[in-house]
Design a protein around this motif. Structure first.
Motif, short mmCIF file in Angstrom:
data_model
loop_
_atom_site.label_atom_id
_atom_site.label_comp_id
_atom_site.label_asym_id
_atom_site.label_seq_id
_atom_site.Cartn_x
_atom_site.Cartn_y
_atom_site.Cartn_z
N GLU A 137 0.76 -1.08 0.04
CA GLU A 137 -0.05 -0.06 -0.01
C GLU A 137 0.90 1.42 -0.08
O GLU A 137 0.33 2.32 -0.65
N THR A 138 1.97 1.17 0.66
CA THR A 138 3.06 2.49 0.75
C THR A 138 4.27 2.03 0.41
O THR A 138 4.70 0.78 0.56
N ASN A 139 5.28 2.93 0.43
CA ASN A 139 6.73 2.58 0.19
C ASN A 139 7.20 1.84 1.50
O ASN A 139 8.05 1.17 1.23
N ILE A 168 3.38 5.48 -9.07
CA ILE A 168 2.63 6.08 -7.79
C ILE A 168 3.42 5.75 -6.56
O ILE A 168 3.48 6.50 -5.63
N LEU A 169 4.18 4.71 -6.63
CA LEU A 169 4.98 4.19 -5.24
C LEU A 169 6.25 4.52 -5.81
O LEU A 169 7.46 4.90 -4.89
N ALA A 172 7.60 7.71 -6.03
CA ALA A 172 7.12 8.77 -4.74
C ALA A 172 8.40 8.75 -4.02
O ALA A 172 8.81 8.01 -3.52
N HIS A 173 8.49 10.29 -3.44
CA HIS A 173 9.46 10.49 -2.58
C HIS A 173 9.10 10.69 -1.23
O HIS A 173 8.34 11.70 -0.98
N GLU A 174 9.07 9.81 -0.42
CA GLU A 174 8.45 10.13 0.81
C GLU A 174 9.18 9.60 2.14
O GLU A 174 10.12 8.85 2.00
N ARG A 175 8.76 9.48 3.35
CA ARG A 175 9.27 8.98 4.34
C ARG A 175 9.09 7.45 4.72
O ARG A 175 7.93 6.82 4.31
N GLU B 6 11.48 17.04 -4.95
CA GLU B 6 12.15 16.18 -4.02
C GLU B 6 12.99 16.88 -2.94
O GLU B 6 13.06 16.58 -1.72
N PHE B 13 10.78 17.17 5.39
CA PHE B 13 11.01 16.13 6.21
C PHE B 13 12.06 16.37 7.37
O PHE B 13 11.71 16.11 8.57
N ALA B 19 6.22 14.48 4.08
CA ALA B 19 6.12 15.02 2.80
C ALA B 19 6.15 13.93 1.81
O ALA B 19 6.77 12.93 1.99
N GLN B 20 5.31 14.32 0.57
CA GLN B 20 5.58 13.43 -0.47
C GLN B 20 5.65 14.18 -1.78
O GLN B 20 4.92 15.17 -2.03
N ALA B 21 6.78 13.70 -2.66
CA ALA B 21 6.98 14.41 -4.05
C ALA B 21 6.67 13.33 -4.80
O ALA B 21 7.24 12.05 -4.71
N PHE B 22 5.99 13.79 -5.97
CA PHE B 22 6.08 12.57 -7.25
C PHE B 22 6.03 13.51 -8.48
O PHE B 22 5.13 14.57 -8.35
N PHE B 25 4.30 11.30 -14.69
CA PHE B 25 5.16 10.26 -15.07
C PHE B 25 4.95 10.29 -16.40
O PHE B 25 3.73 10.03 -17.02
N ARG B 48 -3.11 9.58 -2.85
CA ARG B 48 -2.15 9.32 -3.98
C ARG B 48 -2.71 9.85 -5.24
O ARG B 48 -2.17 9.41 -6.38
#
Lengths: 419, 183
Positions: A137-139, A168-169, A172-175, B6, B13, B19-22, B25, B48
């Motif tokens: 579901e998430t990274n 989408i995953l 995606a740049h996340e924690r 990013e 962060f 934080a969420q960067a995307f 695509f 998402r």
């Protein structure tokens, strides 16, 4: 260690500390960043001992993995979309031989029409290939599932696919809380092969089997897959104990306790669904969600139990069986046979179309107010006028031409213009 | 543009935010229009879907201004920061800007600043520096966290130049906000 990083990097770093001994892969979007990072870590000695095998195709990648795994090496690969299809024959060999290979599938649509964006057509097309299929579901979960996947694969001697939504995953740049090598070493013991090509003790792996024993070998495959249903929950529980967070398992319910309506889905779309569920709950709607985390083997009993109290079940899936209907939907219906729930099949997010809160809200309103027809497949955000225009073109002309190009021209997409 | 989102996410962060960067695509090729998104929140981010109603819009390439509908979804309380040495009026956006709060319609010549500090026309991190003048007072992303994120991504001289450029842009935009607020 908490880090802010791209999903592909989180997966690559986690795979690295699972100590793979052979990695063989062929790059394809959106999997590329994962295997680039891994090949780099092998080159610099960060993963050692490990051999990164350059190959000329996905078919060769999986074939090399089969050989490496049969020789007793912890083996990893990753692919997506057409690459997974190109592996298809070797996938069945890996599972038929019972080789514990772990593979990331960075889920992407399958052509034609060619499309690099996310949906689940690739993994769903191989759902019956004998591989265990886990959906992240998430990274965070994508990373964590790889640790659990090696453990599960090697415990049962079955191959495991970790499916994560492409772009989408993966992009995606996340924690992500990256586990340490010590943590993983404590959870994942060194690979003890159940069968091995060993010159000191020779065996044949892959003998020809005729009608006298083929059924029995296949029966064992099925039995072992079903064993995974018993093995996965304790592995997930142990993971939570060791790493301090829940990840994986067979299913996960969200606000399902008294839910009259339950939304079923796989993968990253659950997050957006949960946001909408919270909004609707605030308005007094009794709605919840069920994430199917392990689709193969199929946790039929668990799905039945989780959905038994619901009056309505909405299955949202990113793939479908052309000419038949929903794939997850059919599986859910099977689990609910004999129960009174009304099951709605909804296809969404094909080829990267965003699944928005707005569209979900409107879909759920239709379900709650009985405006959505039962017994047929629904396509979220389908542009009906576009489809109608193409039907009309087919009725009129003897040679209406290719659908994809006609439609791109109709909607004025840049790609349709001649350059 | 992808790197910019990013970097912003990394800086957020570092300050304890989620934080969420995307990116949107596509088949990425240099020169094609690219959109990238960044969400910052104090809670874990579950959504998402792409951002359709941004609180702030950063335009790295002003030649896109009249080719693509960049501003759809931006609320009247939204911020706009355009990489340009020209004014909104000179860009033909004078009338557009009247629908928004004037002190939130901002410009910074990020490409020129980049040329000066990096020797190359790479406005990415510099434009973010300008944006930090907006996020810093809101307690979101400070220029110092941004500088650390840039340093982590680009070690050595490249990092030094980008950080110097980002700080210059930050100061310019901060002054611009001050000037517009008084106006």
């Amino acid at each position: 260690v908490l880090r802010q990083l791209e999903g592909s990097q989180a997966v690559a770093r986690t795979v690295a500390i699972c100590r793979p001994e052979v990695i063989s892969a062929y790059p394809i979007s959106p999997q590329t960043h994962i295997v680039e990072a891994l090949s780099d870590m092998v080159r610099t000695g960060e993963i050692d001992p490990c051999e990164y095998m350059m190959v000329e195709s996905e078919f060769a990648a999986m074939s090399a993995c089969i050989g490496a795994s049969a020789a007793g090496a912890r083996t990893y690969t990753a692919t997506a979309s057409q690459g997974l299809l190109y592996m298809a024959e070797a996938l069945f060999n890996a599972s038929g031989l019972g080789l514990p290979i772990v593979m990331t599938v960075a889920n992407r649509a399958i052509g034609a029409p060619i499309n690099i964006w996310n949906d689940h057509s690739d993994a769903m097309s191989q759902r019956d290939s004998g591989w265990v299929q886990l959906y992240a579901e998430t990274n965070q979960e994508a990373a964590d599932l790889h640790i659990q996947a090696f453990r599960l694969a090697e415990q049962l001697s079955v191959p495991v696919m970790v499916c994560m939504d492409g772009f989408i995953l993966t992009h995606a740049h996340e924690r992500v809380d990256l586990p340490t090598a010590e943590q993983v070493d404590g959870f994942l013991p060194p690979f003890e092969p159940r069968q091995m090509l060993d010159p000191a003790d020779p065996v044949t792996i892959g003998a020809m089997v005729g009608p006298e024993a083929f059924t029995e070998v296949k029966y064992l495959m099925h039995a072992k897959q079903l064993e995974a249903l018993d093995a996965i929950p304790p592995i997930a529980a142990e993971f939570e104990r060791d790493f301090g967070r829940p990840s994986g398992g067979l299913l996960r319910g969200y606000r399902t306790e008294d839910a009259e309506t339950i939304v079923v889905a796989l993968g990253s779309v659950l997050g957006t669904i949960e946001e909408v569920i919270d909004e609707l709950r605030d308005e007094g709607v009794k709605i919840g969600a069920l994430a199917i985390k392990c689709f193969r083997p199929y946790p039929l009993e668990e799905v039945r139990e989780a959905l038994a109290g619901a009056e309505r079940v909405v299955v949202i899936e990113k793939a479908f069986a052309v000419g038949a209907g929903g794939i997850v939907g059919q599986n859910v219906r099977l689990a609910l046979s004999g129960l009174v729930s009304r099951v709605y099949d909804v296809v969404a997010g094909l080829g990267g179309r965003p699944i928005t809160r707005k569209s979900l809200r409107s879909l759920f309103a239709d379900v709650l107010e009985d405006r959505l027809a039962l017994g047929r497949l629904h396509f979220l955000d389908l542009k009906r006028d576009v489809v109608e225009r193409e039907f009309e073109r087919m009725r009129r002309g003897k040679r209406p031409g290719p659908h994809a190009e006609n439609i791109l021209r109709d909607i004025g997409a840049v790609a349709a213009r001649a350059h | 543009v992808v790197t910019a989102a990013e970097l912003l996410a990394s800086a957020a962060f570092a300050e304890g935010s989620h934080a969420q960067a995307f990116p949107t695509f596509g088949s990425e090729r240099t020169g094609a229009p690219v959109i990238s998104f960044c969400r910052i929140d104090q809670r874990p981010i579950r959504i998402r879907e792409p951002i359709s109603e941004p609180d702030a819009l950063l335009v790295q390439d002003p030649t896109l201004l009249h080719q693509v509908d960049l501003f759809s979804g931006l609320s009247s309380e939204g911020y706009v920061l355009i990489n340009t040495s020209r004014s909104f009026e000179e860009l033909g956006l004078g009338e557009f800007a009247t629908g928004f709060r004037r002190e939130r319609m901002l410009t910074v010549p990020a490409t020129e600043i980049a040329r000066e500090h990096l020797g190359r026309p790479l406005p990415n991190a510099v434009l973010l520096g300008g944006f930090a003048a907006i996020t810093e007072p809101a307690g979101l992303v400070s220029i110092d966290s941004l500088a650390s994120a840039i340093r982590e991504r680009f070690p050595g001289k490249l990092g030094d130049g980008n950080i110097a450029g980002a700080r210059a842009a930050h100061d310019q935009v901060a002054a611009q906000i001050g000037g517009l607020a008084r106006a």
